[in-house]
Design an enzyme around this catalytic site. Sequence first.
Site, PDB file in Angstrom:
ATOM      1  N   LYS A  83       0.852  -1.189   0.000  1.00  0.00           N
ATOM      2  CA  LYS A  83       0.000   0.000   0.000  1.00  0.00           C
ATOM      3  C   LYS A  83       0.889   1.241   0.000  1.00  0.00           C
ATOM      4  O   LYS A  83       1.912   1.277   0.708  1.00  0.00           O
ATOM      5  CB  LYS A  83      -0.916  -0.022   1.229  1.00  0.00           C
ATOM      6  CG  LYS A  83      -1.950   1.114   1.250  1.00  0.00           C
ATOM      7  CD  LYS A  83      -2.929   0.982   2.427  1.00  0.00           C
ATOM      8  CE  LYS A  83      -3.950   2.112   2.429  1.00  0.00           C
ATOM      9  NZ  LYS A  83      -4.928   1.994   3.531  1.00  0.00           N
ATOM     10  N   SER A  99      -9.948   2.224   2.610  1.00  0.00           N
ATOM     11  CA  SER A  99      -9.001   2.951   1.788  1.00  0.00           C
ATOM     12  C   SER A  99      -7.988   2.062   1.078  1.00  0.00           C
ATOM     13  O   SER A  99      -7.339   2.511   0.133  1.00  0.00           O
ATOM     14  CB  SER A  99      -8.222   3.951   2.656  1.00  0.00           C
ATOM     15  OG  SER A  99      -7.437   3.277   3.608  1.00  0.00           O
ATOM     16  N   SER A 147     -10.447  -0.085   6.775  1.00  0.00           N
ATOM     17  CA  SER A 147      -9.776   0.051   5.475  1.00  0.00           C
ATOM     18  C   SER A 147      -9.083  -1.201   4.959  1.00  0.00           C
ATOM     19  O   SER A 147      -8.661  -1.231   3.803  1.00  0.00           O
ATOM     20  CB  SER A 147      -8.759   1.196   5.518  1.00  0.00           C
ATOM     21  OG  SER A 147      -9.411   2.437   5.468  1.00  0.00           O
TER      22      SER A 147
END
Lengths: 483, 484
Positions: free
Chosen positions: B76, B151, B175
């Site tokens: 990420k 997210s 998330s």
Amino acid sequence: MKQWEVVIGIETHVQLSTQSKIFSGSSTAFGAEPNVQANAVDIALPGVLPVLNKGAVDCAIRFGLAVEAEVAPKSVFARKNYFYPDLPKGYQISQYELPVVVGGKVNITLGQGDTATEKTINLTRAHLEEDAGKSLHEDFHGKTGIDLNRAGTPLLEIVTEPDMRSSAEAVAYAKALHALVRWIGICDGNMQEGSFRCDANVSVRPLGQKEFGTRREIKNLNSFRFMQQAIDYEVQWQIATIEDGGRIEQATVLFDPDTGETRAMRSKEDAHDYRYFPDPDLLPLIIDRDWVERTRSAMPELPAAKKQRFMADYNLSAYDATTLTSSLEIADYYEAAVAVAGNAAAKPCANWVMVDLAARLNKDGKELADSPVSAAQLGGLVARIADNTISNNIAKKVFEALWNGEGRSADEIIEKQGLKQITDTGAIEALIDGVLAANEAMVAEFRAGKEKAFNALVGQAMKATKGKANPQQVNELLRKKLG
Amino acid sequence: MITRSLSSLAQALAAKEISSVELTQLYLDRIARLNPSVNAYITVDAEKSLAQAQAADALRAAGQAGPLTGIPLAQKDIFCAKGWLTTCGSKMLGNFVSPYDATVIERFNAAGSVILGKTNMDEFAMGSSNETSYFGSVKNPWDNARVPGGSSGGSAAAVAALLAPAATGTDTGGSIRQPAALCNLTGLKPTYGVVSRYGMIAFASSLDQGGPMARSAEDCALLLNTMAGFDERDSTSLDRPAEDYGRDLEKPLAGLKIGLPKEFFGEGCTPEVMALVEAAIAEYRKLGAETVEVSLPNMKLSVPAYYVIAPAEASSNLSRFDGVRYGYRAPEYADLSDMYSKSRAQGFGAEVKRRILIGTYVLSHGYYDAYYLQAQRIRRLIANDFVEAFKQCDVIMGPTSPSTAFKLGERAADPVQMYLSDIYTIAVNLAGLPGMSVPCGFAGGLPAGLQLIGDYFSEAKLLNVAHRYQQVTDWHLQHPAGLV
């Protein structure tokens, strides 16, 4: 005319003498090239986190113990949010609702000698926080440079109650605090380098009024002289303003040493809302009894206790004891000298340290730490005065010789230079006989009633021994012979 | 090869069926071909990845391979990786090449795994749809008109589209779990403090936690073994002995007590998702588990409390993005104050600004007690609810997300509707507990997730509970059509 009372409270930022910063491993040494002592944490790169330096906490505990405050078992780091280029994170990590040190007091002495009075200044709190960096406005062609070497340097902010009533009290407090933080080894006390900076909150009120007047805060006073000047100016300005029908607005002001005036930097209207909240990156600071006791056992004897002990053990006056405990270095030096000279010579030791040594250091612009004459050497010298090996006058010569490195000890110099005092009565009598025979004219003058001639004869006798004869004995024997 | 589990990839590497360089190239080729439509990656750097793969192959040749050596993983873009563009989904960091490695990256590098690229995400992890990314929205591989969740939407889409065997995510309010549910993945948010936050760009420090996103519980355990561990650079990291999170995977579930909070099974969830969750629970009963109703009476307060605490911390955490030292600076400005406001106005997107404003407001003088302190009190109540519930059960189950993936743009205009995407996940962050999402079936061709919540430090048990379910179901083995 109305009588005014001055009310002063002081906040002091004390830079703590830790090797590394409060929340990062960077060095805290002063004077490096800009930004070489700023690592990822100090420049607040994305993702970095603070880790508390326990050494800074040790310093806070030491201070708490030294001022008889409460060392909080639990304190909390909070973020003080504001934007400034030298504040890399956009917030300063400080302590807000729960500081590490609560309460405490500092005693100050006002005046000297018999008229000296003592006063206690109460502390509100002391808390740990990080320093900001510096903005450099020169040499950047209209731009501003940022140096983050200082960012993250540990500070202890020490806040007093509004207990001081004059600039003299404020300066006495600042000096006492300055001596104390150096004494307990938490700050180098270097005011030029910014290690010890004071802000003074000043207000005035009609004498007898209970409510405080509106205060203005004088920021960043980095010398005692400026503090005195700034407060005096501020007080005059406030009184004049009120007497002219004006009102004091709460404000932050700066002192300009060139003009000797204070001027407002920002008013209350532009006061920040710092939006303090507990820093979620740091756990509450928990200090258990063990940590406090460990710190206490490593503390030096504090000035007040040492002063009392000096008075009791060495029969010193309060004034001498105060002077000799004005710093840990001088106290240690004095005690080391007495250890050699013997307790019976404690008072002459005090005089030598406070007068002769101090004057000599002053003459060469040296600090005690750099004294060429060690405490043991000075003690050895005083011991020889005490046992009548040398006179006080000869001692001054020996001291100078020690200062110049002409020998390792007073004894060595006395021996080498043949300075031992002549105390043998027979020898002195023989000497006097010779002097009398050689100075018949003077003897006649004395007998004619001229007392001055006596002193001249003593001088001749001392000269004949290069000052080594015991002057008291010379006096007595001469008087007897002429008697 | 691209549908294999991590352990089977490790076997293939060990058996010299394929080299790490070949495996990495395989994925790089897929990324080159498919990422333009999925938009799962913000940054791909084949040269760097292949160099790491080469080093991994050398490590293996020297007989020093571990379970993740040579395996390419998607990271990420919230994790700082040395030499990699690390944007956090924001224009503000659009030019930021990190000079250092996050602890998580450092650990993966030490394990010999390969960074395949940096995945797309909601800007500064603020979002539940990946639509707030400066680098464009991510398409859900199951239906490219729909969001992947957020997210960690890029990580979820990358694994779902077989553009990576597994990925990392971070979870502040759901998330990891919500995008895992929406993309048919297994995702684990560990207990707060298990995975170091050092180098993981902060959104809300007291809630943020990194974790694995993969196809199976078994893969998650492998990843967590590398990610987790005490880090002295993170003061909130927990100093606990290392553990093998896969140690209990095979444990039978007979006698397992599953708590079903009545608040999870009332209104708010679509019937299709609820039916799949109930079917999954029925499956657990077949495995020998018992169910018991529990209650989390303060659950309903979790979204409002979260939307005070998270923005409050974010408003302060994001202050460092000021255009002074790195990142975006407005090209023109009049003075310092103008530089700040223009750089931040131009560098941050709307959702980030909204949260900075909310956070600034709730911390302001006069509002702090009413909002921030009150929210902290609620947070304690919610944590206590879980403590009470875990007196009656071993694990709590319910839906991860109230619906399957919604359409791109559908909720973008309505922040409150968007915030409600996380009603089942947020309480877990507020309490600091571990939570998982496990694929539990499809509704209208779209995947749904079953949420497992465990007591503190019960990651091994959660993985066990998920793994046993995955041995009797094959939801997690389904892939979007046309991608294999």
